[in-house]
Design a protein around this motif. Structure first.
Motif, PDB file in Angstrom:
ATOM      1  N   VAL A  13      26.085 -13.051 -10.074  1.00 21.60           N
ATOM      2  CA  VAL A  13      24.656 -12.807 -10.299  1.00 21.60           C
ATOM      3  C   VAL A  13      24.477 -11.714 -11.351  1.00 21.60           C
ATOM      4  O   VAL A  13      23.654 -11.832 -12.256  1.00 21.60           O
ATOM      5  N   LEU A  14      25.272 -10.660 -11.255  1.00 19.42           N
ATOM      6  CA  LEU A  14      25.166  -9.566 -12.214  1.00 19.42           C
ATOM      7  C   LEU A  14      25.626  -9.996 -13.602  1.00 19.42           C
ATOM      8  O   LEU A  14      25.041  -9.590 -14.611  1.00 19.42           O
ATOM      9  N   ALA A  15      26.653 -10.827 -13.670  1.00 24.29           N
ATOM     10  CA  ALA A  15      27.158 -11.293 -14.962  1.00 24.29           C
ATOM     11  C   ALA A  15      26.135 -12.178 -15.668  1.00 24.29           C
ATOM     12  O   ALA A  15      26.109 -12.252 -16.895  1.00 24.29           O
ATOM     13  N   GLN A  16      25.269 -12.812 -14.905  1.00 21.81           N
ATOM     14  CA  GLN A  16      24.255 -13.689 -15.492  1.00 21.81           C
ATOM     15  C   GLN A  16      22.952 -12.952 -15.789  1.00 21.81           C
ATOM     16  O   GLN A  16      21.947 -13.568 -16.089  1.00 21.81           O
ATOM     17  N   GLY A  17      22.966 -11.628 -15.680  1.00 20.02           N
ATOM     18  CA  GLY A  17      21.787 -10.851 -16.036  1.00 20.02           C
ATOM     19  C   GLY A  17      21.066 -10.222 -14.870  1.00 20.02           C
ATOM     20  O   GLY A  17      19.979  -9.654 -15.042  1.00 20.02           O
ATOM     21  N   GLY A  18      21.638 -10.271 -13.683  1.00 20.68           N
ATOM     22  CA  GLY A  18      21.006  -9.657 -12.517  1.00 20.68           C
ATOM     23  C   GLY A  18      21.261  -8.157 -12.472  1.00 20.68           C
ATOM     24  O   GLY A  18      21.966  -7.601 -13.311  1.00 20.68           O
ATOM     25  N   TYR A  19      20.679  -7.492 -11.481  1.00 21.19           N
ATOM     26  CA  TYR A  19      20.851  -6.057 -11.329  1.00 21.19           C
ATOM     27  C   TYR A  19      20.665  -5.675  -9.874  1.00 21.19           C
ATOM     28  O   TYR A  19      20.125  -6.432  -9.078  1.00 21.19           O
ATOM     29  N   ILE A  20      21.120  -4.483  -9.527  1.00 16.82           N
ATOM     30  CA  ILE A  20      21.008  -3.970  -8.159  1.00 16.82           C
ATOM     31  C   ILE A  20      20.144  -2.713  -8.193  1.00 16.82           C
ATOM     32  O   ILE A  20      20.486  -1.736  -8.852  1.00 16.82           O
ATOM     33  N   ARG A  21      19.032  -2.753  -7.471  1.00 15.39           N
ATOM     34  CA  ARG A  21      18.177  -1.572  -7.303  1.00 15.39           C
ATOM     35  C   ARG A  21      18.622  -0.850  -6.039  1.00 15.39           C
ATOM     36  O   ARG A  21      18.943  -1.486  -5.032  1.00 15.39           O
ATOM     37  N   HIS A  22      18.625   0.461  -6.092  1.00 16.08           N
ATOM     38  CA  HIS A  22      19.050   1.253  -4.943  1.00 16.08           C
ATOM     39  C   HIS A  22      17.977   2.272  -4.582  1.00 16.08           C
ATOM     40  O   HIS A  22      17.155   2.648  -5.411  1.00 16.08           O
ATOM     41  N   GLN A  23      18.004   2.683  -3.322  1.00 18.22           N
ATOM     42  CA  GLN A  23      17.073   3.690  -2.831  1.00 18.22           C
ATOM     43  C   GLN A  23      17.905   4.795  -2.204  1.00 18.22           C
ATOM     44  O   GLN A  23      18.769   4.539  -1.368  1.00 18.22           O
ATOM     45  N   ARG A  24      17.614   6.019  -2.619  1.00 23.30           N
ATOM     46  CA  ARG A  24      18.379   7.170  -2.142  1.00 23.30           C
ATOM     47  C   ARG A  24      17.589   7.980  -1.109  1.00 23.30           C
ATOM     48  O   ARG A  24      16.373   8.047  -1.170  1.00 23.30           O
ATOM     49  N   ALA A  25      18.325   8.632  -0.225  1.00 24.78           N
ATOM     50  CA  ALA A  25      17.729   9.568   0.734  1.00 24.78           C
ATOM     51  C   ALA A  25      17.549  10.908   0.039  1.00 24.78           C
ATOM     52  O   ALA A  25      17.995  11.106  -1.099  1.00 24.78           O
ATOM     53  N   ASP A  26      16.922  11.851   0.705  1.00 21.24           N
ATOM     54  CA  ASP A  26      16.748  13.194   0.153  1.00 21.24           C
ATOM     55  C   ASP A  26      18.087  13.878  -0.089  1.00 21.24           C
ATOM     56  O   ASP A  26      18.192  14.755  -0.951  1.00 21.24           O
ATOM     57  N   THR A  27      19.098  13.487   0.664  1.00 17.82           N
ATOM     58  CA  THR A  27      20.428  14.083   0.521  1.00 17.82           C
ATOM     59  C   THR A  27      21.203  13.494  -0.656  1.00 17.82           C
ATOM     60  O   THR A  27      22.257  13.996  -1.008  1.00 17.82           O
ATOM     61  N   GLY A  28      20.703  12.413  -1.239  1.00 22.38           N
ATOM     62  CA  GLY A  28      21.385  11.791  -2.368  1.00 22.38           C
ATOM     63  C   GLY A  28      22.185  10.552  -2.017  1.00 22.38           C
ATOM     64  O   GLY A  28      22.653   9.846  -2.897  1.00 22.38           O
ATOM     65  N   ARG A  29      22.344  10.293  -0.733  1.00 22.79           N
ATOM     66  CA  ARG A  29      23.090   9.097  -0.304  1.00 22.79           C
ATOM     67  C   ARG A  29      22.244   7.847  -0.528  1.00 22.79           C
ATOM     68  O   ARG A  29      21.028   7.873  -0.380  1.00 22.79           O
ATOM     69  N   ILE A  30      22.913   6.759  -0.845  1.00 24.27           N
ATOM     70  CA  ILE A  30      22.220   5.490  -1.035  1.00 24.27           C
ATOM     71  C   ILE A  30      21.964   4.866   0.332  1.00 24.27           C
ATOM     72  O   ILE A  30      22.887   4.667   1.118  1.00 24.27           O
ATOM     73  N   LEU A  31      20.690   4.576   0.611  1.00 24.26           N
ATOM     74  CA  LEU A  31      20.293   4.027   1.905  1.00 24.26           C
ATOM     75  C   LEU A  31      20.163   2.513   1.891  1.00 24.26           C
ATOM     76  O   LEU A  31      20.448   1.842   2.879  1.00 24.26           O
ATOM     77  N   GLU A  32      19.682   1.990   0.769  1.00 22.86           N
ATOM     78  CA  GLU A  32      19.359   0.559   0.708  1.00 22.86           C
ATOM     79  C   GLU A  32      19.638   0.038  -0.697  1.00 22.86           C
ATOM     80  O   GLU A  32      19.429   0.739  -1.681  1.00 22.86           O
ATOM     81  N   VAL A  33      20.127  -1.205  -0.759  1.00 24.18           N
ATOM     82  CA  VAL A  33      20.337  -1.860  -2.049  1.00 24.18           C
ATOM     83  C   VAL A  33      19.709  -3.241  -2.006  1.00 24.18           C
ATOM     84  O   VAL A  33      19.702  -3.906  -0.975  1.00 24.18           O
TER      85      VAL A  33
END
Length: 85
Positions: A13-33
């Protein structure tokens, strides 16, 4: 390199032009993708576990806080997609 079927799907999916959006917590850790195809659909196979594996293997990267995209190493690692449904 050993890449699981789920990781391969996300890389395709990424090779065909897709992307991954991420959401970070206040601590900087990624919570959701969320993985988006180039058409704007969401790929449900992209979990935090798969995301972490791809990131540790340096198959995806984010530049200047932009969404994650496939890296050069990821492009070289992706194989032809199997049609085993």
């Amino acid at each position: 390199m050993n890449i699981s079927r789920g990781e391969q799907r996300v890389l395709h999916v990424l090779a065909q032009g897709g992307y991954i959006r991420h959401q970070r917590a206040d601590t900087g850790r990624i919570l959701e993708v969320l993985c988006f195809t180039r058409d704007g659909h969401v790929l449900t196979d992209c979990t935090l576990e798969v995301f972490g594996k791809l990131r540790r293997k340096r198959l995806i990267e984010s530049r200047e806080s932009s969404p994650y995209r496939i890296s050069e190493k990821g492009r070289r690692s992706v194989r032809g997609q199997l049609d085993n449904r």
